[in-house]
Design a protein around this motif. Structure first.
Motif, PDB file in Angstrom:
ATOM      1  N   LEU A 119     -24.670  12.537 -54.979  1.00 18.11           N
ATOM      2  CA  LEU A 119     -25.342  10.886 -54.920  1.00 18.11           C
ATOM      3  C   LEU A 119     -25.612  10.481 -54.387  1.00 18.11           C
ATOM      4  CD1 LEU A 119     -26.644   9.059 -57.506  1.00 18.11           C
ATOM      5  CD2 LEU A 119     -24.610   7.928 -57.728  1.00 18.11           C
ATOM      6  N   MET A 120     -24.633  10.505 -53.400  1.00 14.54           N
ATOM      7  CA  MET A 120     -25.034  10.115 -52.141  1.00 14.54           C
ATOM      8  C   MET A 120     -26.037  10.832 -51.044  1.00 14.54           C
ATOM      9  SD  MET A 120     -21.508   8.708 -51.239  1.00 14.54           S
ATOM     10  CE  MET A 120     -22.281   7.820 -49.456  1.00 14.54           C
ATOM     11  N   ILE A 121     -25.631  11.624 -51.075  1.00 12.50           N
ATOM     12  CA  ILE A 121     -27.097  12.705 -49.685  1.00 12.50           C
ATOM     13  C   ILE A 121     -28.498  11.629 -50.961  1.00 12.50           C
ATOM     14  CG2 ILE A 121     -27.680  14.473 -49.864  1.00 12.50           C
ATOM     15  CD1 ILE A 121     -24.658  15.494 -49.525  1.00 12.50           C
ATOM     16  N   THR A 122     -28.545  12.526 -52.697  1.00 12.71           N
ATOM     17  CA  THR A 122     -29.599  12.304 -52.820  1.00 12.71           C
ATOM     18  C   THR A 122     -30.615  10.799 -52.775  1.00 12.71           C
ATOM     19  OG1 THR A 122     -29.045  13.549 -54.800  1.00 12.71           O
ATOM     20  CG2 THR A 122     -31.308  12.129 -54.919  1.00 12.71           C
ATOM     21  N   GLY A 157     -22.307   4.028 -65.965  1.00  8.68           N
ATOM     22  CA  GLY A 157     -21.132   4.419 -66.407  1.00  8.68           C
ATOM     23  C   GLY A 157     -20.397   5.262 -66.655  1.00  8.68           C
ATOM     24  N   PHE A 158     -20.339   6.399 -65.811  1.00 12.13           N
ATOM     25  CA  PHE A 158     -20.156   7.270 -65.264  1.00 12.13           C
ATOM     26  C   PHE A 158     -19.628   7.528 -63.484  1.00 12.13           C
ATOM     27  CE2 PHE A 158     -19.311  12.142 -62.921  1.00 12.13           C
ATOM     28  CZ  PHE A 158     -18.318  12.585 -64.328  1.00 12.13           C
ATOM     29  N   LEU A 159     -19.991   7.319 -62.705  1.00 12.12           N
ATOM     30  CA  LEU A 159     -19.725   6.712 -61.393  1.00 12.12           C
ATOM     31  C   LEU A 159     -19.350   5.525 -60.871  1.00 12.12           C
ATOM     32  CD1 LEU A 159     -22.308   9.470 -60.214  1.00 12.12           C
ATOM     33  CD2 LEU A 159     -20.282   9.853 -60.645  1.00 12.12           C
ATOM     34  N   GLY A 160     -19.203   4.681 -61.819  1.00 14.81           N
ATOM     35  CA  GLY A 160     -19.331   3.248 -61.340  1.00 14.81           C
ATOM     36  C   GLY A 160     -20.070   2.359 -60.224  1.00 14.81           C
ATOM     37  N   ALA A 161     -21.600   2.892 -60.258  1.00 14.09           N
ATOM     38  CA  ALA A 161     -22.614   2.657 -59.190  1.00 14.09           C
ATOM     39  C   ALA A 161     -23.489   1.567 -59.954  1.00 14.09           C
ATOM     40  CB  ALA A 161     -22.812   3.839 -59.065  1.00 14.09           C
ATOM     41  N   PRO A 241     -34.647   3.426 -43.645  1.00 22.39           N
ATOM     42  CA  PRO A 241     -34.166   4.249 -43.208  1.00 22.39           C
ATOM     43  C   PRO A 241     -32.513   4.575 -42.429  1.00 22.39           C
ATOM     44  CG  PRO A 241     -35.841   3.160 -42.797  1.00 22.39           C
ATOM     45  CD  PRO A 241     -35.919   2.507 -43.296  1.00 22.39           C
ATOM     46  N   LEU A 242     -31.815   3.726 -42.188  1.00 23.85           N
ATOM     47  CA  LEU A 242     -30.828   3.470 -40.542  1.00 23.85           C
ATOM     48  C   LEU A 242     -29.741   3.259 -41.845  1.00 23.85           C
ATOM     49  CD1 LEU A 242     -29.027   3.132 -38.354  1.00 23.85           C
ATOM     50  CD2 LEU A 242     -29.762   0.438 -38.655  1.00 23.85           C
ATOM     51  N   PHE A 243     -30.031   2.957 -42.830  1.00 21.43           N
ATOM     52  CA  PHE A 243     -28.482   2.879 -43.688  1.00 21.43           C
ATOM     53  C   PHE A 243     -28.377   4.572 -44.678  1.00 21.43           C
ATOM     54  CE2 PHE A 243     -27.205   2.119 -48.440  1.00 21.43           C
ATOM     55  CZ  PHE A 243     -25.977   1.300 -48.313  1.00 21.43           C
ATOM     56  N   GLY A 244     -29.832   5.023 -44.415  1.00 18.21           N
ATOM     57  CA  GLY A 244     -30.077   5.949 -45.877  1.00 18.21           C
ATOM     58  C   GLY A 244     -29.213   7.794 -44.436  1.00 18.21           C
ATOM     59  N   TRP A 245     -29.349   7.062 -43.208  1.00 15.24           N
ATOM     60  CA  TRP A 245     -28.428   7.873 -42.304  1.00 15.24           C
ATOM     61  C   TRP A 245     -27.590   8.111 -42.469  1.00 15.24           C
ATOM     62  CZ3 TRP A 245     -30.716  12.580 -40.896  1.00 15.24           C
ATOM     63  CH2 TRP A 245     -32.060  12.273 -40.606  1.00 15.24           C
ATOM     64  N   PHE A 246     -26.270   6.928 -42.472  1.00 14.50           N
ATOM     65  CA  PHE A 246     -25.380   6.358 -42.692  1.00 14.50           C
ATOM     66  C   PHE A 246     -24.575   6.790 -43.936  1.00 14.50           C
ATOM     67  CE2 PHE A 246     -21.956   3.929 -44.118  1.00 14.50           C
ATOM     68  CZ  PHE A 246     -21.138   3.576 -43.056  1.00 14.50           C
ATOM     69  N   VAL A 247     -24.984   6.975 -45.348  1.00 16.50           N
ATOM     70  CA  VAL A 247     -24.630   7.129 -46.653  1.00 16.50           C
ATOM     71  C   VAL A 247     -25.065   8.787 -46.460  1.00 16.50           C
ATOM     72  CG1 VAL A 247     -25.125   7.142 -48.610  1.00 16.50           C
ATOM     73  CG2 VAL A 247     -25.808   5.036 -47.632  1.00 16.50           C
TER      74      VAL A 247
END
Length: 261
Positions: A119-122, A157-161, A241-247
């Motif tokens: 999920l993070m990568i997506t 529900g499943f991931l608490g996200a 974009p910057l936050f995306g690279w970190f994630v």
């Protein structure tokens, strides 16, 4: 390590305040790897931390006129239904140990972290991509908005996200909202979804360390205040974009750690 965890908790609030999402993407890894919380329990803690932080953020955006209540309710109500189904019916039925292959055991905790890393990568890829021109429809498509709300509830529900990275595009394309209003409305939806999910966990008797939970939440709230103030001066979309690279890096780190070590 805990001191670093509390500092990292501030970033949860900052990202929510700036871009209306992304906080939950950080919360689970922070709880699991820095505070050594069990992944199962971390999903409950994440719902509380993200929900409380988003509540304060949504109030800030309400004062700025960035909340669209009707769109929020059409999205949130079906989300709540799917959250309750996942958290109260399906999630408790998943065994701690799913199956074993030779000497390798696949556990419920392993499944949570691997799915979360995917999920993070997506999410990271969607944030790194250049922003597309806003597409405005003639009117709000409430049916599609509700369907997407139900699907986001499954993730919550499943991931608490909180699912902000999914909610904001839905509000942009199906609720016909400009970016600032999509961010504010997203925070309200995250508040509703996370609060209901956490309340459901309390109902089924999930053990909660309130001293720890409130401490982390307090740091996230500090971050939310900082992020809300910065959002008045900084275009959050430029930070995506910057936050995306970190994630993206975090996502690959988690999946590598869980699979190889």
């Amino acid at each position: 390590m805990e001191y670093f965890g509390f500092f990292a908790s501030i970033i949860i609030g900052i990202t929510l305040g700036l871009i209306g999402g992304g906080g939950s993407i950080l919360t689970i890894p922070i709880l699991v790897y820095l505070f050594k919380v069990n992944p199962d329990q971390a999903t409950s803690y994440s719902l509380f931390i993200v929900g409380l932080t988003a509540l304060f953020g949504s109030y800030s955006h309400y004062k700025m006129g960035n909340l669209k209540l009707k769109s929020a309710l059409y999205f949130a109500v079906p989300s709540v239904v799917s959250i309750l189904i996942i958290r109260e019916v399906i999630f408790p039925q998943i065994a701690k140990t799913l199956f074993c292959v030779a000497s390798y055991t696949v556990s419920k905790d392993f499944l949570i972290m691997v799915i979360f890393s995917v999920l993070m990568i997506t999410a990271a890829i969607s944030m790194i991509k250049k922003n597309q021109p806003e597409i405005k429809s003639a009117e709000t498509n409430y049916l599609q908005l509700s369907i997407i709300g139900f699907l986001v509830g499954i993730v919550t529900g499943f991931l608490g996200a909180g699912g902000g990275f999914l909610i904001i595009p839905a509000l942009l394309f199906f609720a016909n909202l400009p970016m600032k209003q999509a961010v504010g409305t997203s925070l309200l939806i995250i508040t509703i979804n996370s609060s209901i999910g956490f309340a459901g966990d309390l109902y089924i008797g999930t053990p909660i360390n309130y001293t720890f939970l409130l401490s982390v939440s307090a740091m996230a709230l500090i971050g939310m205040f900082i992020g809300s103030q910065l959002s008045k001066k900084i275009d959050g979309s430029k930070l995506k974009p910057l936050f995306g690279w970190f994630v993206l890096v975090m996502g690959f780190y988690i999946i590598t750690k869980e699979v190889l070590f």
